[in-house]
Design a protein around this motif. Sequence first.
Motif, PDB file in Angstrom:
ATOM      1  N   TRP A 322       0.910  -1.275  -0.059  1.00  0.00           N
ATOM      2  CA  TRP A 322      -0.012   0.091  -0.206  1.00  0.00           C
ATOM      3  C   TRP A 322       0.924   1.256   0.013  1.00  0.00           C
ATOM      4  CZ3 TRP A 322       0.331   3.733   3.695  1.00  0.00           C
ATOM      5  CH2 TRP A 322       1.153   3.288   4.891  1.00  0.00           C
ATOM      6  N   LEU A 323       1.929   1.135   0.708  1.00  0.00           N
ATOM      7  CA  LEU A 323       2.706   2.276   0.931  1.00  0.00           C
ATOM      8  C   LEU A 323       3.639   2.649  -0.762  1.00  0.00           C
ATOM      9  CD1 LEU A 323       4.425   4.579   2.148  1.00  0.00           C
ATOM     10  CD2 LEU A 323       6.162   3.042   2.869  1.00  0.00           C
ATOM     11  N   SER A 324       3.743   1.594  -1.225  1.00  0.00           N
ATOM     12  CA  SER A 324       4.308   1.723  -2.842  1.00  0.00           C
ATOM     13  C   SER A 324       3.481   2.263  -3.476  1.00  0.00           C
ATOM     14  CB  SER A 324       4.748   0.307  -3.208  1.00  0.00           C
ATOM     15  OG  SER A 324       5.608  -0.349  -2.304  1.00  0.00           O
ATOM     16  N   VAL A 325       2.110   1.844  -3.341  1.00  0.00           N
ATOM     17  CA  VAL A 325       1.080   2.444  -4.433  1.00  0.00           C
ATOM     18  C   VAL A 325       0.815   3.910  -4.116  1.00  0.00           C
ATOM     19  CG1 VAL A 325      -1.486   2.387  -4.861  1.00  0.00           C
ATOM     20  CG2 VAL A 325      -0.259   0.152  -4.599  1.00  0.00           C
ATOM     21  N   VAL A 326       0.858   4.224  -2.907  1.00  0.00           N
ATOM     22  CA  VAL A 326       0.728   5.693  -2.296  1.00  0.00           C
ATOM     23  C   VAL A 326       1.825   6.493  -2.919  1.00  0.00           C
ATOM     24  CG1 VAL A 326       0.601   7.208  -0.376  1.00  0.00           C
ATOM     25  CG2 VAL A 326      -0.712   5.271  -0.355  1.00  0.00           C
ATOM     26  N   ALA A 327       3.169   6.142  -2.728  1.00  0.00           N
ATOM     27  CA  ALA A 327       4.216   6.673  -3.365  1.00  0.00           C
ATOM     28  C   ALA A 327       3.990   6.582  -4.890  1.00  0.00           C
ATOM     29  CB  ALA A 327       5.430   5.985  -3.016  1.00  0.00           C
ATOM     30  N   LEU A 328       3.900   5.906  -5.603  1.00  0.00           N
ATOM     31  CA  LEU A 328       3.449   5.939  -6.867  1.00  0.00           C
ATOM     32  C   LEU A 328       2.542   6.875  -7.299  1.00  0.00           C
ATOM     33  CD1 LEU A 328       3.888   2.288  -8.060  1.00  0.00           C
ATOM     34  CD2 LEU A 328       5.340   3.777  -8.485  1.00  0.00           C
ATOM     35  N   ALA A 329       1.380   7.173  -6.514  1.00  0.00           N
ATOM     36  CA  ALA A 329       0.237   8.131  -6.751  1.00  0.00           C
ATOM     37  C   ALA A 329       0.819   9.502  -6.495  1.00  0.00           C
ATOM     38  CB  ALA A 329      -0.859   7.683  -5.834  1.00  0.00           C
ATOM     39  N   VAL A 330       1.570   9.746  -5.427  1.00  0.00           N
ATOM     40  CA  VAL A 330       2.279  11.047  -5.122  1.00  0.00           C
ATOM     41  C   VAL A 330       3.232  11.258  -6.226  1.00  0.00           C
ATOM     42  CG1 VAL A 330       3.578  12.400  -3.562  1.00  0.00           C
ATOM     43  CG2 VAL A 330       1.795  10.961  -3.014  1.00  0.00           C
ATOM     44  N   LEU A 331       3.847  10.548  -6.875  1.00  0.00           N
ATOM     45  CA  LEU A 331       4.931  10.773  -7.927  1.00  0.00           C
ATOM     46  C   LEU A 331       4.266  10.798  -9.067  1.00  0.00           C
ATOM     47  CD1 LEU A 331       7.424   7.956  -8.733  1.00  0.00           C
ATOM     48  CD2 LEU A 331       5.949   8.666 -10.478  1.00  0.00           C
ATOM     49  N   GLY A 332       2.983  10.270  -9.774  1.00  0.00           N
ATOM     50  CA  GLY A 332       2.263  10.793 -10.823  1.00  0.00           C
ATOM     51  C   GLY A 332       1.651  11.985 -10.621  1.00  0.00           C
ATOM     52  N   GLY A 333       1.227  12.293  -9.243  1.00  0.00           N
ATOM     53  CA  GLY A 333       0.255  13.682  -9.294  1.00  0.00           C
ATOM     54  C   GLY A 333       1.327  14.757  -9.489  1.00  0.00           C
ATOM     55  N   ALA A 334       2.534  14.727  -9.005  1.00  0.00           N
ATOM     56  CA  ALA A 334       3.542  15.666  -9.041  1.00  0.00           C
ATOM     57  C   ALA A 334       4.092  15.899 -10.360  1.00  0.00           C
ATOM     58  CB  ALA A 334       4.777  15.206  -8.112  1.00  0.00           C
ATOM     59  N   ASP A 335       4.241  14.777 -11.108  1.00  0.00           N
ATOM     60  CA  ASP A 335       4.757  14.591 -12.483  1.00  0.00           C
ATOM     61  C   ASP A 335       3.585  15.314 -13.411  1.00  0.00           C
ATOM     62  OD1 ASP A 335       6.567  13.785 -14.675  1.00  0.00           O
ATOM     63  OD2 ASP A 335       4.895  12.586 -15.180  1.00  0.00           O
ATOM     64  N   MET A 336       2.387  15.039 -12.960  1.00  0.00           N
ATOM     65  CA  MET A 336       1.401  15.750 -13.897  1.00  0.00           C
ATOM     66  C   MET A 336       1.380  17.178 -13.655  1.00  0.00           C
ATOM     67  SD  MET A 336      -1.619  15.189 -15.809  1.00  0.00           S
ATOM     68  CE  MET A 336      -0.922  16.791 -16.593  1.00  0.00           C
TER      69      MET A 336
END
Length: 418
Positions: A322-336
């Motif tokens: 779950w932490l990996s998924v959250v980190a990836l979501a934050v990563l994607g939002g910042a990249d967007m």
Amino acid sequence: MTTSPESDQPVSAYALLKRRDYMLFWSTRVASTLGVQIQSVALGWQVYEVARRTMSVAESAFYVGMIGLATFIPVLLLALPAGEAADRHDRKRILQLCYLGEIASVLILLAATVFDFASLPLLLGVAVLFGASRAYMGPAGTALGPMLVPRSLLPRAIAWNSLAWQGGSIIGPALGGALVSVSLGTAYATTCALYLIAVLTVSLIAGNTQPEVQPGSRWALIKEGLGYVWRNKIVFGAISLDLFAVLLGGATALLPVYARDILHVGPEGFGILRAGPAIGATLVAIWLAANPIRTKAGVFMFTGVAIFALATIVFGLSEVFWLSVVALAVLGGADMLSVYVRQTLVQIVTPDQMRGRVAAVSSLFIGASNELGEFRTGVAARFLGAVGAAVTGGVAALLVTGLWAKLFPALRKADRLE
């Protein structure tokens, strides 16, 4: 609601719905994005699966990274001629041919899977064909969108374009993981159907998609486009920042390794991990579509890249799903966030007759950051392991952010996106 004196069109989040040709273009992006994502999930899983029959985890991770290199080679060779073509020929026709090329690539994968003759050389060869189609699709698609809306709606159209891409990037990996769990053949057949939809919808665009042809030879036009990008330091700084940040910090190529051998979540979990960045990106894209950034553009861009780098480090160190998924979501939002600022800055300041060539340079940089970044990650994983490759990449991306903030003060101080 305000109106633009340039077009007398309402500047609202709903104004784009009244633009038939743009909505067809948007639907094309949704279908093609879903197809690309499902194909990428299936191809990455198949390459890793074939490699693991005879190779170690580290060696198999290297071959997953090779997909990126195989896809990038044709982009490197064809991006600049593709940009010149997008400024000289019918942009809709170019997209039609690109989607036919993607259909050919996925039919090869489908046949290799159904008749059981898939091999690493064949799979990487298909990635080259796929990359050739994308080399022409990027400049033509980027240049076509602004032709279908008035200038006052361009920032919102860019946000909607990103929403189409990120929405497909959420559904695509999750759907791809589910389809792969059924069979690779099912995943490839679904991809083919989506590419057919993309061809149909883009063919229904009725407006003029032929750019105003500029005088001069092919190489003179390419040189003119390169010179424009080099002289405009905001444009050059924005696309080069994206290049080096994602080239160094991108960790998505390692997701098959994390899903199978670190987090132990299988193909279903792999699909969720692939969807993680797009979940965050879509939430940010929805917000931007309704609330476009007006001021402090440079600050928003650098902040987005810095958060992207930090989230990459967290993902690399995580051993909890779950932490990996959250980190990836934050990563994607910042990249967007950073991508939105970059695309809006570049498209607003670039005249239409040069959009294809400037988009080609941007596509070349993006291709280098994504596909070549996957190769870099695969090589790093071969010698540092998957965790070491992800963490060192995030640290390097953070250092690049600080360096670019110093090297490109005009980009850092960029203010209005209008």
